[in-house]
Design a protein around this motif. Structure first.
Motif, mmCIF file in Angstrom:
data_model
loop_
_atom_site.group_PDB
_atom_site.id
_atom_site.type_symbol
_atom_site.label_atom_id
_atom_site.label_comp_id
_atom_site.label_asym_id
_atom_site.label_seq_id
_atom_site.Cartn_x
_atom_site.Cartn_y
_atom_site.Cartn_z
ATOM 1 N N VAL A 21 1.659 -1.142 -0.134
ATOM 2 C CA VAL A 21 -0.356 0.164 0.311
ATOM 3 C C VAL A 21 0.928 1.407 0.042
ATOM 4 O O VAL A 21 0.529 1.898 -0.844
ATOM 5 C CB VAL A 21 -0.753 -0.052 1.100
ATOM 6 C CG1 VAL A 21 -1.558 1.410 2.035
ATOM 7 C CG2 VAL A 21 -1.777 -1.493 0.922
ATOM 8 N N TRP A 77 -7.578 -3.016 -4.820
ATOM 9 C CA TRP A 77 -6.229 -3.354 -3.496
ATOM 10 C C TRP A 77 -6.230 -4.827 -3.140
ATOM 11 O O TRP A 77 -5.858 -5.467 -2.598
ATOM 12 C CB TRP A 77 -6.278 -2.007 -2.669
ATOM 13 C CG TRP A 77 -7.570 -2.381 -1.937
ATOM 14 C CD1 TRP A 77 -8.841 -1.872 -2.588
ATOM 15 C CD2 TRP A 77 -8.020 -3.544 -0.474
ATOM 16 N NE1 TRP A 77 -10.052 -1.934 -1.769
ATOM 17 C CE2 TRP A 77 -9.712 -2.668 -0.604
ATOM 18 C CE3 TRP A 77 -7.395 -3.832 0.134
ATOM 19 C CZ2 TRP A 77 -10.568 -3.383 0.582
ATOM 20 C CZ3 TRP A 77 -8.541 -5.075 1.298
ATOM 21 C CH2 TRP A 77 -9.649 -4.414 1.403
ATOM 22 N N LEU A 116 -4.618 0.860 -6.625
ATOM 23 C CA LEU A 116 -5.249 1.068 -5.072
ATOM 24 C C LEU A 116 -6.949 1.071 -5.046
ATOM 25 O O LEU A 116 -7.620 0.132 -4.261
ATOM 26 C CB LEU A 116 -5.081 2.451 -4.429
ATOM 27 C CG LEU A 116 -3.847 2.660 -4.102
ATOM 28 C CD1 LEU A 116 -3.307 4.082 -4.038
ATOM 29 C CD2 LEU A 116 -3.359 1.745 -2.580
#
Length: 246
Positions: free
Chosen positions: A181, A196, A193
Motif C-alpha cells: 500500500v 487493492w 489501489l
C-alpha cells in the motif's frame, strides 16, 4: 489549502493508551487547525450515502468489553448542520440524525481534545465500488479550499481474528500488505489501489473491506500525492498508519 487524511484508528483504547499512534495524533492536531472536519468512518456503513445533520452529535460507544473509563469518555464536538445540508444536496445523500462512532471520536478526541472543531459525518456506502468511493472523495475535494479537513478513518490492516498481545512481533503478511500500500500511494497508482483486494495478503489483512475503504475516499479528496505521516503496529496486526494527501 488543507490536505485530506487517512487515519488508522485502531482499538477504541487508543483514546486512553499512550501508544506511539496516540502521541502522534495529539501532535498532529497541533499543526492542523481546520474550521470543521468531515469524517468518513469504517464504523458507519449504510447501503446508500447518508449525511449526519446533528447539531450536537452524541458520543457513540459502539463496542463492548472495555474498561468503564472508556465508556465514560464523551466528545461533545458540535455538528455542522449547514454543511450537512449543502452536502446532502451536492451528493444526493440522505440526511439523518447520527452521533460520532468511535472511528470518528477516538482520533478526533486526541487531535482536538477541547472538542472545539465542528464535526460532520458521512456514511460509508457499502454497496459502492472502490472507484465510486474514490469519486466520492473527489466531490469532497473543494472543501479543502474552505479550511475543512476531510478525514477517512479506518485501519491500514484490520484482522481482529488474529490480534496478538501488545508488543508482539509483526507477522510477514501484515508487513507485506502495508509495504504494498505504501509503495502504491507513493507512486500515486490509483488504478492499483482501486483494485487493492488483489494485493499480497489483502484478504488476510482485511477479511471485510470497510476499514480500508475510507482510505479511498481520502485519496480521492486529496489527490494522488500521498505522504506517510506515521507508521506503527499495535497488537501485532493493526497497522496504525496515517497518510496525508496533497
Amino acid at each position: 489549502m488543507l490536505p485530506s487524511l487517512f487515519i488508522s484508528h485502531g482499538s477504541p483504547m487508543l483514546a486512553l493508551t499512550p501508544t506511539p499512534a496516540h502521541h502522534f495524533l495529539r501532535e498532529l492536531g497541533q499543526t492542523l487547525r481546520p474550521k470543521a472536519v468531515v469524517v468518513v468512518s469504517a464504523h458507519w456503513e449504510t447501503p446508500h450515502l447518508q449525511v449526519s445533520s446533528s447539531v450536537k452529535p452524541i458520543t457513540i460507544h459502539d463496542f463492548g468489553g472495555f474498561p468503564d473509563a472508556l465508556f465514560a469518555v464523551q466528545y461533545p464536538a458540535p455538528g455542522n448542520p449547514e454543511l450537512a445540508q449543502r452536502l446532502t444536496k451536492q451528493l444526493g445523500a440522505t440526511p439523518v440524525e447520527r452521533g460520532l462512532d468511535h472511528g470518528a471520536w477516538v482520533p478526533l478526541s486526541l487531535m482536538y481534545p477541547d472538542a472545539d472543531v465542528p464535526v460532520m459525518s458521512l456514511s460509508l456506502p457499502s454497496r459502492w465500488s472502490n472507484t465510486e468511493l474514490i469519486a466520492l472523495g473527489e466531490q469532497l475535494a473543494m472543501l479543502r479550499q474552505e479550511d475543512i479537513l476531510v478525514v477517512g478513518s479506518g485501519s491500514l490492516t484490520h484482522n481482529l481474528y488474529e490480534l496478538q498481545p501488545q508488543g508482539s512481533q509483526i507477522p510477514a503478511w501484515v508487513g507485506s500488505f502495508a509495504e504494498w500500500v505504501n509503495a502504491r500511494l507513493r507512486e500515486g497508482d490509483r488504478d492499483a489501489l482501486a483494485n487493492w483486494q488483489t494485493a499480497p495478503d489483502a484478504k488476510r489483512n482485511h477479511p471485510t473491506p470497510e476499514h480500508f475503504q475510507p482510505l479511498l475516499v481520502a485519496m480521492g479528496a486529496g489527490g494522488s500525492a500521498a505522504t506517510q505521516l506515521h507508521h506503527s503496529v499495535e497488537h501485532g496486526v493493526l497497522a496504525m498508519d496515517v497518510y496525508q494527501f496533497a
